[in-house]
Enzyme design. Structure first.
Site, PDB file in Angstrom:
ATOM      1  N   TYR A   1      -5.487  -3.618   9.557  1.00  8.70           N
ATOM      2  CA  TYR A   1      -5.637  -3.062   8.230  1.00  8.70           C
ATOM      3  C   TYR A   1      -6.464  -1.775   8.279  1.00  8.70           C
ATOM      4  CZ  TYR A   1      -6.200  -2.662   3.299  1.00  8.70           C
ATOM      5  OH  TYR A   1      -6.142  -2.191   2.014  1.00  8.70           O
TER       6      TYR A   1
ATOM      7  N   ARG B   1       0.024   6.909   1.681  1.00 10.47           N
ATOM      8  CA  ARG B   1      -0.164   5.892   2.708  1.00 10.47           C
ATOM      9  C   ARG B   1       1.006   4.915   2.659  1.00 10.47           C
ATOM     10  NH1 ARG B   1      -2.842   0.938   0.474  1.00 10.47           N
ATOM     11  NH2 ARG B   1      -3.139   0.333   2.645  1.00 10.47           N
TER      12      ARG B   1
ATOM     13  N   ASN C   1       2.172   0.839   3.112  1.00 12.14           N
ATOM     14  CA  ASN C   1       1.707  -0.540   3.127  1.00 12.14           C
ATOM     15  C   ASN C   1       2.949  -1.396   3.353  1.00 12.14           C
ATOM     16  OD1 ASN C   1      -0.062  -2.632   2.977  1.00 12.14           O
ATOM     17  ND2 ASN C   1      -0.237  -2.602   0.740  1.00 12.14           N
TER      18      ASN C   1
ATOM     19  N   GLU D   1       5.969  -0.226   1.284  1.00  9.75           N
ATOM     20  CA  GLU D   1       5.605   0.567   0.111  1.00  9.75           C
ATOM     21  C   GLU D   1       5.070   1.911   0.563  1.00  9.75           C
ATOM     22  OE1 GLU D   1       4.051  -3.080  -2.731  1.00  9.75           O
ATOM     23  OE2 GLU D   1       2.647  -1.577  -1.992  1.00  9.75           O
TER      24      GLU D   1
ATOM     25  N   TYR E   1      -2.488 -13.777   3.593  1.00  8.14           N
ATOM     26  CA  TYR E   1      -2.594 -12.844   2.475  1.00  8.14           C
ATOM     27  C   TYR E   1      -1.226 -12.258   2.139  1.00  8.14           C
ATOM     28  CZ  TYR E   1      -3.726  -8.552  -0.005  1.00  8.14           C
ATOM     29  OH  TYR E   1      -3.760  -7.525  -0.911  1.00  8.14           O
TER      30      TYR E   1
END
Ligand code: FES
Lengths: 321, 346
Positions: free
Chosen positions: B37, B223, B225, B265, B316
């Site tokens: 991450y 960014r 994701n 994303e 998660y």
């Protein structure tokens, strides 16, 4: 990732004396296109090529955000200052080509406000010129209180009075007129936001009174026009770029770093935006923190410095830059 | 010339597919064989021709079908689009941004003409030709944000900047990965990020907020994701959990390739000029495993990434239930040879 802002190539389209201290400058884009849209309270950083030196000074945009054919700024001549305003007054003429930054807004309106109460002192009137134009066009509710030394130094007071009539109140120091601040602050309707721009004494006074009269901090907005303060020269070592440089008496640390060919980030050049924050690796001496960004605790712990406005007195200083 | 828009669905019979050219332009998010991450923000500047970054606002073959799916979501649940009263000006900012960028990138599909504040917008794929007054809400069939985001791929969060923080005060959110605009509206940056594990300790969010509040006009950032979705569902909202949640139990060794989708994303961040707000367009790209593994490098690398993902992250991202099945299936496509650096297929 970014150093400074995106630049705009402009030409000075007009230079207009406003009163004995203030001159207004108009810029258009060199290619004739429209300038970027902005919002009331935004500033641009003007680059001045002054011989060997490049000066970079921020000035509020004071035209209406609804008309971006030109930008206008007003510069108050500061004879004791570091020379940027003098350069503008003495050397900038219509037809001159200049470079300015994209607009940046660090003093924006809170659009949730039911009413905007504005307090200006002296040249601090400039951001309110754009903000009142923006609000007036949208039918926004505002009231402007403007203090100046004398009527003849009330920059744009006549323009504002004519445009907005009773929404503008003027106060002249030479007639002993003073804002009745406590009464003003206690009589505002719920949902009012307070904006203040002017000398730091005025800002401090207004923030203090507002806090003690129970105004929540998030409803009180202020803009400092803090120019870097001159001071004794000092040396600094930049660890990452491996250079040792001298910061002159009239130069800010940020300017000295730039002059050494390092391209550090900045937005406001006035100690409020946080963009230029730099880690201190070691020091032997004392910091003169002039910024409004770091907390008091951060000031005390000496781990960080804001090179756009802060200085140092002592034997050695090493920064991570 | 121009894009051939697909006729497809993101629900019921799930006919969503990527054409072979679209498989190759998929924004594969792993530049190495493991994933950690990170904030990983970079300037949002135009990228290589043919990639999803060729234009700053990407329009692709799924455009028309996605807009139809959005209309269905909104018909069922109008709360997916909300704007607090002070955000109307930001809505106009967004309308200008999206119209400009779409017309600039795809002139054969979109045209914007301005005559002062009289604007004309032609959207050929959706058969729209409207003339309106910029700034006058009564001249459009919806508010400015809703009007333009019914015609733009991806979700949009519009943030107000106050007190050194960002507030989620408007948005159009119909293709989200398990979060809800209706829940987050009015929250600030720390409040809406509260459920993310691990990251708080690292101070990532404090730094990210500082970065975002300093985003400048004319200098957008971006960014990537990622997560995974079972079946090509665009709408995996908490409100509809009962529809997509149980899908996770349906993955079998036989249907992995068809059912499991990598969901990427592309988030970009833009300063809006009039309102001084920030908009995050969150553009969602889906690809099924069968399509992804047509690129051998991606197949090998995805196997390693998913296999080695820390448990809390897998949890998660909601992969726990079908991770073993997926890893087992991908392992057959991993011959152990090294993968080349970078995101692109070989
Ligand atoms: S440049 Fe804004 S704080 Fe230094």
């Amino acid at each position: 990732m970014s150093t400074g802002t995106t630049k705009l190539d402009v030409v000075v389209s007009d230079v207009v004396p406003v009163n004995e201290l203030v001159t207004r400058f108009h810029f258009r884009r060199r290619d004739g296109a429209l300038l970027p849209t902005f919002s009331g309270g935004a500033h641009v950083v003007v680059e001045m090529r002054d011989g060997e030196r490049t000066r970079l000074n921020p000035y509020s945009l004071m035209g209406s955000p609804l008309d971006t054919r030109e930008y206008t700024i007003s510069v108050r001549r500061d004879d004791a200052g570091r020379g940027g305003s003098l350069f503008m007054h003495r050397h900038v003429r219509p037809g001159m080509e200049m470079v300015i930054s994209y607009p940046v807004n660090l003093f924006s309106l809170d659009l949730r406000a039911r009413k905007h109460l504005m307090l200006a002192g002296g040249i601090g009137i400039t951001p309110f010129m754009a903000q009142t134009a923006q609000l007036a066009a949208e039918g926004g509710n505002f009231e402007l209180h403007y203090t100046c030394r004398t009527a003849s130094l009330g920059t744009y007071a006549d323009v504002l009075a004519e445009r907005y009539d009773r929404r503008v109140r003027l106060y002249h120091d030479d007639r002993d007129e003073r804002i009745e601040l406590d009464r003003l602050l206690s009589s505002q309707p719920l949902g009012t936001h307070l904006y203040v721009c002017g000398p730091s004494g005025m800002i401090g006074w207004v923030r203090d009174r507002a806090a003690s009269l129970g105004w929540p901090a998030e409803t009180v907005h202020f803009e400092h026009f803090a120019a870097p303060q001159p001071g004794a020269p000092f040396d600094v070592t930049l660890a990452l770029s491996g250079r040792t440089i001298r910061v002159g008496e009239q130069q800010s640390l940020l300017e000295a770093i730039e002059a050494a060919g390092v391209d550090p980030p900045y937005l406001c050049r006035g100690g409020v935006c946080g963009q230029c924050e730099t880690n201190v690796i070691s020091h032997d001496g004392k910091f003169i923190h002039n910024d409004h960004w770091l907390s008091e605790e951060e000031h005390r712990s000496c781990g960080k410095i804001m090179p756009c406005v802060s200085r140092f007195e002592g034997r050695s200083l090493v920064l991570e830059r | 010339m121009g894009i051939t828009f697909r006729n497809e669905t993101f629900r019921n019979d799930f006919t969503f597919r990527n054409s072979p050219e679209h498989v190759r332009r998929f924004p594969f998010p792993f530049h190495e064989d493991s994933y950690m991450y990170a904030v990983n923000i970079e300037p949002h500047v135009a990228g290589p021709k043919g990639s999803v970054l060729e234009n700053l606002i990407d329009v692709d073959e799924h455009y028309v079908a996605e807009m139809q799916d959005r209309a269905l979501v909104l018909a069922e649940d109008p709360l997916r689009c909300q704007s607090l009263p002070h955000m109307t000006l930001a809505g106009w900012d967004l309308l200008e941004l999206l119209m400009e960028q779409q017309a600039l990138g795809y002139p054969e599909h979109f045209t914007l003409t301005r005559d002062g504040d009289r604007w004309r917008w032609i959207n050929r794929p959706l058969g729209i030709d409207d003339t309106f007054t910029f700034g006058d809400v009564s001249t459009l069939p919806y508010g400015p944000m809703e009007y333009i985001t019914r015609q733009s791929q991806g979700d949009f969060c519009i943030l107000d900047q106050r007190d050194g923080n960002l507030w989620m005060d408007a948005g159009m959110v119909t293709t989200q990965a398990d979060w809800s605009l209706d829940f987050d509206i009015g929250m600030n940056f720390f409040e809406w990020h509260a459920p993310v594990p691990l990251a708080h300790e690292k101070g990532i969010f404090v730094r990210a907020l500082k970065f975002l509040t300093n985003i400048q006009q004319g200098k957008p950032a971006r960014r990537l994701n990622w997560t995974m979705t079972i079946n090509p569902r665009l709408d995996t909202s908490p409100e509809n959990y009962h529809k997509w949640g149980p899908d996770r139990t349906t993955v079998t060794p036989e249907n992995v390739g068809e059912k499991v989708h990598l969901r990427v994303e592309l988030q970009s961040f833009w300063r809006l000029p009039r309102s001084n707000g920030i908009v995050f367009p969150i553009r969602c790209y889906l690809i099924k495993m069968d399509e992804l593994v047509t690129q051998p490098k991606w197949a090998r690398r995805l196997h390693r990434v998913i296999r080695d993902l820390p448990d809390e992250l897998a949890n998660y991202k909601g992969l726990t239930r079908y991770r073993p099945t997926l890893v087992e299936w991908l392992s057959k496509l991993d011959d152990g040879s090294p993968t080349s650096p970078g995101f692109g297929p070989d």
